[in-house]
Write a protein that holds these residues in place. Structure first.
Motif: not given
Ligand code: PLP
Length: 387
Positions: A232-237, A43-45, A47-49, A216-220, A91-93, A369-371, A174-178
């Motif tokens: 799983v960390r789903t945002g845009v979906s 729900v960052k930003a 919640a994508y607006g 995993a983000n949404s596409p993964a 939170c991660w930043l 579309a995210y943007e 423990l985590w990572s991002h694609f």
């Molecule tokens: C924004 C973000 C997500 C969500 O990504 P989507 O492609 O919107 O699902 C997951 N993880 C991290 C670290 C992000 O910054």
């Protein structure tokens, strides 16, 4: 389930209607896609607006047990709005001097990618008199945030274990991002999974016992079950938008767009042929026609790059932005039709009422579309319905 009818809406210049029933259904659909993992709604930003707090609440109602934000301020705002500690917030930043102590006191999981951050969180935990929840982030190939494998990871894991032994933190994840999960089959995806497994094995071999491992983000989440791990960390979906047209339309994925952006026509008028329209006169009426004035512009987040291209549903037909999108308004050529002033111009929505989608605007503006949804500005009221 029973749906509450949309709140009566006063006539507004413009509004972004947020369908929380669609959001809840999206969360359920995503949980079905990853049945073995917990779900984090990102729900960052705002919640994508879409409005962070109402979206966070709706996602939790539909079974999300984690909420994710980029900045600590966004995470703290969720707690301040009453999201209870039973809902994990991560939170991660972070930047030096960030609000580590408040994050610890508000039961927020914090991400650490480097020794400077581990030092600050340990100091804050000492001051707070309670252990921090720390998730160590691995750079498995994205090349953005995260700790590099090899000696950097060795050092970070070792220091985290020492602080854990001293009672100053608990390594909760423990985590990572694609980098390229939105391009299924891209060779970096398998490569990152291999590196992730190796970095997990190293940390766990040394005694780290994370509650959750996640990448995993949404596409993964939608395309790669082997990436689901514990969370799983789903945002845009969650907002009903496909991560990329290559993966499918929202309908293909069992998702429904949550935001509908519309405005009331501020003016409808007849003009002669040869009339320039908007700054720069990049559009000139091809003949006698009618013009409609849409009171939304780039100050509202409508991308100026979609000048001459963005689609809008007015009076049952798709129209195209005529000429430049200005700060507060743009014009559509109504081709002689005369819809009433005040009638609705729909820029995008789910698409099943004949309106364009955020993906259509992304193509018109040369972006994703995210943007499109995330950039809709604070001057546009969010009207949450089906809460
Ligand atoms: C924004 C973000 C997500 C969500 O990504 P989507 O492609 O919107 O699902 C997951 N993880 C991290 C670290 C992000 O910054």
């Amino acid at each position: 389930m029973t749906e509450t009818p949309p709140a009566p809406t006063a006539p507004l210049r413009a509004r972004a209607e947020i369908d929380l029933a669609a959001l809840r259904a999206n969360v359920r659909a995503l949980r079905d896609r990853a049945p073995g993992a917990a779900l984090m709604a990102v729900v960052k930003a705002d919640a994508y607006g879409h409005g962070a707090v109402p979206c966070a609440r709706a996602a939790v109602e539909a079974g999300a047990t984690w909420l994710g934000t980029a900045t600590p301020e966004e995470a703290l705002a969720l707690r301040a709005a009453g999201i209870p500690a039973s809902v994990r917030v991560m939170c991660w930043l972070w930047t030096p001097g960030g609000p580590w102590r408040r994050a610890i006191e508000e039961d927020i999981d914090v991400s650490v990618s480097a020794m400077w951050a581990l030092g600050e969180v340990v100091e804050a935990a000492r001051a707070a008199g309670r252990p921090a929840r720390v998730q160590l982030k691995a750079d498995t190939g994205l090349g953005r945030n995260g700790c590099q494998p090899g000696p950097d990871w060795d050092e970070l894991v070792g220091a985290a274990l020492a602080a854990e032994a001293a009672g100053l933190l608990r390594v909760t994840g423990l985590w990572s991002h694609f980098a390229c999960a939105d391009e299924p089959g891209h060779p970096s995806i398998a490569a990152q999974l291999t590196v992730f497994r190796a970095m997990l094995a190293e940390a766990e071999g040394r005694g780290v016992r994370p509650e959750v491992r996640h990448i995993a983000n949404s596409p993964a989440t939608l395309t790669l079950p082997a990436s689901h791990f514990d969370l799983v960390r789903t945002g845009v979906s969650v907002y009903g938008i496909s991560p990329s047209p290559e993966i499918g339309t929202p309908a293909d994925l069992g998702l429904r767009p949550v935001m509908t952006l519309s405005a009331s026509l501020a003016l409808v008028k007849q003009v002669p042929g040869g009339h320039g329209v908007s700054y720069g006169h990049h559009y000139v009426t091809p003949g006698r026609t009618t013009l409609g004035l849409v009171p939304l512009g780039y100050a509202d987040g409508v991308p100026r790059h979609a000048s001459g291209a963005g689609p809008v549903l007015v009076g049952g037909k798709w129209r195209t932005v005529a000429g430049r999108i200005a700060m507060d308004q743009f014009v559509v050529d109504l081709g002689g039709d005369e819809p009433q002033v005040g009638s609705r111009a729909v820029l995008f929505g789910p698409g099943d009422g004949g309106e364009p989608t955020a993906e259509d605007w992304a193509q018109a503006a040369g972006t994703i579309a995210y943007e499109i949804v995330t950039r809709i500005g604070s001057r546009v009221p969010r009207v949450h319905v089906n809460g």
